[in-house]
Design a protein around this motif. Structure first.
Motif, short mmCIF file in Angstrom:
data_model
loop_
_atom_site.label_atom_id
_atom_site.label_comp_id
_atom_site.label_asym_id
_atom_site.label_seq_id
_atom_site.Cartn_x
_atom_site.Cartn_y
_atom_site.Cartn_z
N MET A 43 -26.15 -27.53 -21.39
CA MET A 43 -27.44 -27.28 -20.76
C MET A 43 -27.13 -26.61 -19.41
SD MET A 43 -30.67 -29.86 -20.30
CE MET A 43 -29.77 -31.16 -19.43
N ARG A 44 -27.74 -25.42 -19.18
CA ARG A 44 -27.37 -24.62 -18.02
C ARG A 44 -28.62 -24.21 -17.23
NH1 ARG A 44 -22.75 -21.80 -17.42
NH2 ARG A 44 -22.34 -22.12 -19.65
N PHE A 45 -28.55 -24.37 -15.90
CA PHE A 45 -29.64 -23.99 -15.01
C PHE A 45 -29.12 -22.96 -14.03
CE2 PHE A 45 -32.07 -24.24 -11.11
CZ PHE A 45 -33.39 -24.23 -11.56
N GLU A 46 -29.89 -21.85 -13.87
CA GLU A 46 -29.51 -20.78 -12.95
C GLU A 46 -30.71 -20.41 -12.07
OE1 GLU A 46 -26.34 -18.00 -15.12
OE2 GLU A 46 -28.22 -18.19 -16.24
N ALA A 47 -30.43 -20.16 -10.80
CA ALA A 47 -31.45 -19.70 -9.86
C ALA A 47 -30.76 -18.89 -8.78
CB ALA A 47 -32.22 -20.88 -9.25
N PRO A 48 -31.38 -17.78 -8.33
CA PRO A 48 -30.76 -16.96 -7.28
C PRO A 48 -30.49 -17.78 -6.03
CG PRO A 48 -32.62 -15.83 -8.28
CD PRO A 48 -32.67 -17.24 -8.78
N GLY A 49 -29.31 -17.56 -5.44
CA GLY A 49 -29.00 -18.21 -4.18
C GLY A 49 -28.44 -19.61 -4.30
N ARG A 50 -28.22 -20.09 -5.51
CA ARG A 50 -27.64 -21.42 -5.67
C ARG A 50 -26.64 -21.39 -6.83
NH1 ARG A 50 -30.60 -26.46 -7.30
NH2 ARG A 50 -28.44 -26.92 -7.79
N PRO A 51 -25.62 -22.24 -6.76
CA PRO A 51 -24.61 -22.26 -7.83
C PRO A 51 -25.23 -22.66 -9.17
CG PRO A 51 -23.83 -23.44 -5.88
CD PRO A 51 -25.29 -23.18 -5.67
N THR A 52 -24.70 -22.11 -10.24
CA THR A 52 -25.13 -22.50 -11.57
C THR A 52 -24.76 -23.96 -11.83
OG1 THR A 52 -24.88 -20.26 -12.44
CG2 THR A 52 -24.83 -22.05 -14.05
N VAL A 53 -25.67 -24.70 -12.45
CA VAL A 53 -25.41 -26.09 -12.81
C VAL A 53 -25.34 -26.17 -14.33
CG1 VAL A 53 -26.24 -28.48 -12.70
CG2 VAL A 53 -26.63 -26.92 -10.77
N ALA A 54 -24.22 -26.62 -14.86
CA ALA A 54 -24.03 -26.75 -16.30
C ALA A 54 -23.54 -28.16 -16.62
CB ALA A 54 -23.04 -25.71 -16.81
N VAL A 55 -24.19 -28.79 -17.58
CA VAL A 55 -23.84 -30.15 -17.97
C VAL A 55 -23.84 -30.24 -19.49
CG1 VAL A 55 -24.83 -31.16 -15.88
CG2 VAL A 55 -26.25 -30.93 -17.94
N PRO A 56 -23.13 -31.21 -20.07
CA PRO A 56 -23.20 -31.40 -21.52
C PRO A 56 -24.63 -31.72 -21.95
CG PRO A 56 -21.32 -32.58 -20.60
CD PRO A 56 -22.14 -32.12 -19.44
N THR A 57 -25.06 -31.14 -23.05
CA THR A 57 -26.41 -31.37 -23.54
C THR A 57 -26.55 -32.81 -24.04
OG1 THR A 57 -26.65 -29.06 -24.21
CG2 THR A 57 -28.16 -30.66 -25.20
#
Length: 229
Positions: A43-57
């Motif tokens: 599960m991956r979250f992306e937004a400009p100006g902040r590091p990508t957050v990725a965690v196991p689904t």
């Protein structure tokens, strides 16, 4: 015995996470722009100006109004209620709330409902808006689709290349363009953004006004209107 076997198979299917029953689930929002993808493993979250957050689904939780995914850093809550992104006027099947490291993001999820057929894509278009904002005053960027060829003007330079369109997805390129320098910075930035977005794999849909909406994987958009003859 056969009925029992079928029933057991159905129970096993409904117990699977949603990501294992279908393709990746995607959601996005504006102000600020953000993008969420939920795959079978990540599960991956992306937004400009902040590091990508990725965690196991995690395993999906089927609630009364929709599905939920809960982890230490990312919580996703979907509500099966129609949603528009406020920028392109497209309709999505889900209203989505995402909490990342304690901060809430509101947006829409699922596949857009108004997919544009191939016949609607062809022809001449004028770029009306880029990422939800009108194009730079005094510019007239254009895009044309015809017989597998895409061409147009980014505001300073002309461009052309090939494209493929299938199942609501547009893939163009590589694109070649002339090399005239833009007279001002705003024009140059706009042209770079348009050509960059056209180089991505885009979702194509139409909104209630009949405008064509091209959406990139991170939620960036081009809104096109039919050019006058």
């Amino acid at each position: 015995m056969r009925i029992s076997t079928i029933a057991a198979s159905l129970i096993a299917l409904t117990a699977l996470p949603a990501s294992a029953q279908a393709q990746d689930y995607r959601a996005s929002g504006t102000e600020p722009f953000w993008n969420l993808s939920i795959g079978a493993k990540t599960m991956r979250f992306e937004a400009p100006g902040r590091p990508t957050v990725a965690v196991p689904t995690p395993r999906v939780i089927h609630g009364f109004a929709g599905e939920m995914w809960q982890t230490r850093r990312i919580n996703v809550n979907t509500n099966h209620r129609p949603c528009t992104d406020g920028m392109s006027d497209r309709s999505y099947p889900d209203t989505v709330t995402v909490t990342v490291d304690g901060r809430n993001y509101q947006g829409c999820g699922g596949e857009p409902r108004a997919e544009a057929p191939t016949s609607v894509l062809g022809g001449n278009w004028r770029v009306e808006a880029l990422n939800g904002r009108p194009v730079v005053r005094g510019t007239n960027p254009t895009v044309s689709f015809e017989n597998g060829r895409v061409s147009g003007n980014g505001g300073c330079n002309r461009f052309s290349g090939t494209y493929a369109f299938a199942r609501g997805r547009l893939t163009a390129g590589p694109l070649a363009s002339t090399r005239m320098a833009c007279l001002d910075r705003a024009r140059g930035q706009q042209e770079t953004a348009i050509l960059g977005l056209l180089g991505e794999r885009l979702t194509v849909s139409s909104n209630r006004q009949g405008k064509l909406v091209l959406t990139g994987p991170r939620g960036r958009t081009l809104i096109l209107v039919r050019a006058r003859p």
